[in-house]
Design an enzyme around this catalytic site. Structure first.
Site, short mmCIF file in Angstrom:
data_model
loop_
_atom_site.label_atom_id
_atom_site.label_comp_id
_atom_site.label_asym_id
_atom_site.label_seq_id
_atom_site.Cartn_x
_atom_site.Cartn_y
_atom_site.Cartn_z
N HIS A 1 -20.16 12.53 0.99
CA HIS A 1 -20.78 13.61 1.76
C HIS A 1 -20.51 14.98 1.14
O HIS A 1 -21.20 15.95 1.47
CB HIS A 1 -20.35 13.57 3.23
CG HIS A 1 -18.87 13.61 3.45
ND1 HIS A 1 -18.07 12.49 3.36
CD2 HIS A 1 -18.04 14.64 3.75
CE1 HIS A 1 -16.81 12.82 3.61
NE2 HIS A 1 -16.76 14.13 3.86
N GLY B 1 -6.94 -5.63 13.74
CA GLY B 1 -5.89 -5.47 14.73
C GLY B 1 -4.53 -5.15 14.20
O GLY B 1 -3.53 -5.32 14.92
N SER C 1 0.85 -1.19 0.00
CA SER C 1 0.00 0.00 0.00
C SER C 1 0.89 1.24 0.00
O SER C 1 1.82 1.33 0.80
CB SER C 1 -0.91 0.01 1.23
OG SER C 1 -1.74 1.15 1.25
N HIS D 1 2.32 12.12 -0.55
CA HIS D 1 1.91 13.52 -0.45
C HIS D 1 3.14 14.37 -0.79
O HIS D 1 4.20 14.24 -0.14
CB HIS D 1 1.39 13.84 0.95
CG HIS D 1 0.16 13.08 1.31
ND1 HIS D 1 -1.07 13.34 0.75
CD2 HIS D 1 -0.03 12.04 2.17
CE1 HIS D 1 -1.98 12.52 1.26
NE2 HIS D 1 -1.37 11.72 2.12
N ASN E 1 -1.32 -2.83 13.04
CA ASN E 1 -0.70 -1.67 13.66
C ASN E 1 -1.36 -0.38 13.18
O ASN E 1 -1.35 -0.08 11.99
CB ASN E 1 0.79 -1.68 13.29
CG ASN E 1 1.56 -0.56 13.95
OD1 ASN E 1 1.27 0.61 13.72
ND2 ASN E 1 2.54 -0.91 14.75
N HIS F 1 -1.98 7.40 -4.94
CA HIS F 1 -2.23 6.21 -4.11
C HIS F 1 -2.13 4.98 -5.01
O HIS F 1 -2.53 5.01 -6.18
CB HIS F 1 -3.62 6.28 -3.49
CG HIS F 1 -4.19 4.94 -3.12
ND1 HIS F 1 -5.12 4.29 -3.90
CD2 HIS F 1 -3.95 4.13 -2.07
CE1 HIS F 1 -5.43 3.14 -3.33
NE2 HIS F 1 -4.74 3.01 -2.22
#
Length: 293
Positions: free
Chosen positions: A193, A276, A115, A119, A278, A129
């Site tokens: 939104h 769970g 992943s 920026h 990190n 991304h």
């Protein structure tokens, strides 16, 4: 499937290494601009662990983060391989996926992937991304991933260049992939939104399983390779350009929108926190500085 899992995890690691080398090369190459006189930044690596909640080995990964660079204000390239059993929240969010309706009976899982979120210092250079991943349960396996470009102000020429590289990667496998996965990206990366897109899109796919593991793995590899071919030339094109205070202000507002999407809608963020992993690694995608109007 154990051999296939190992090959996928090794590929994600090798892609991480290739990307980090390329990005450090961009740091070395900067010639002009406000940050040109400072030393080039380098990636710092940190191991991460998944907390299974019961003390069992649950896998982990490595964060590779470069901060306060000449070109990159913050970029993370994380790899992880995690496993164990899915909790109730993760089961509920995944049970609608093809072939995974029996998770409650056998909730074991394995997942590996890479992943990346970058920026940039310059408002002229788009944020970006990318991720690719393989997911396995006793009920089936699938690949997912994609890449999307997030400029502060759209440059149609850059958008066309970025999409052309992703389309070429898709077309090598199936000419139906690009229109399908571009449309999926357009829908997925919508900040609902605000009723506005996060950027100028790219491709996004999930639950990708044709039944031919080798072919699906080859497609995912090509998507990863296409990312560098699509993004590095755009960075080289813009990274020496000057920018204004007003452009920086606009960049920070757009970053606020980016943060909202990742915290509210992003599947990877939700899955990582539910299982769970990190939190520092999961939230690596957030920008170092952002503003809201």
């Amino acid at each position: 499937m154990e051999q296939e899992k190992a090959r996928a995890a090794a590929w994600f690691e090798s892609l991480r290494n290739e990307i980090c080398t390329a990005f450090e090369g961009l740091e070395d190459a900067l010639a002009d601009g406000p940050h040109a006189t400072q030393p080039p930044a380098r990636f710092q690596r940190k191991p991460t662990k998944r907390d299974s909640g019961d003390g069992a080995d649950a896998g982990g990964g490595v964060m590779s983060v470069m901060r306060d660079g000449r070109v990159f204000e913050k970029v993370g390239v994380n790899i992880s391989t995690v496993y164990g059993t899915l909790g109730a929240a993760a089961q509920a969010s995944m049970s609608a996926r093809p072939g995974l309706s029996g998770l409650a009976d056998d909730p074991r899982f394995w997942a590996s992937g890479i992943s990346l979120v970058a920026h940039m210092n310059s408002p002229k250079t788009p944020a970006v991304h990318m991720n690719t991943r393989m997911f396995w349960t006793p009920h089936g396996w699938w690949f997912g991933g994609g890449a999307d470009l997030n400029p502060m102000v759209e440059n149609p020429e850059d958008t066309a260049f970025f999409h052309a590289r992703l389309k070429a990667a898709c077309d090598r496998h199936n000419p139906a992939y690009y229109p399908r996965y571009k449309a999926w990206a357009d829908e997925y990366f919508m900040i609902k939104h605000w009723n506005e897109p996060r950027g100028v899109g790219g491709i996004f796919y999930d639950d990708h399983c044709t039944g031919d593991w080798e072919e699906d793995f080859a497609f995912t590899q090509d998507v990863g390779r296409a990312f560098l071919a699509a993004f590095v030339p755009l960075t080289e094109k813009h990274m020496n350009s000057e920018w204004t205070g007003a452009e920086r202000e606009h960049q920070l507002i757009r970053r606020g929108r980016y943060a909202e999407f990742n915290l509210v809608y992003d599947r990877g963020t939700q899955f990582g926190l539910q299982t769970g992993h990190n939190p520092e690694a999961v939230l690596m995608s957030l920008p170092p500085v952002a503003k809201w109007p």
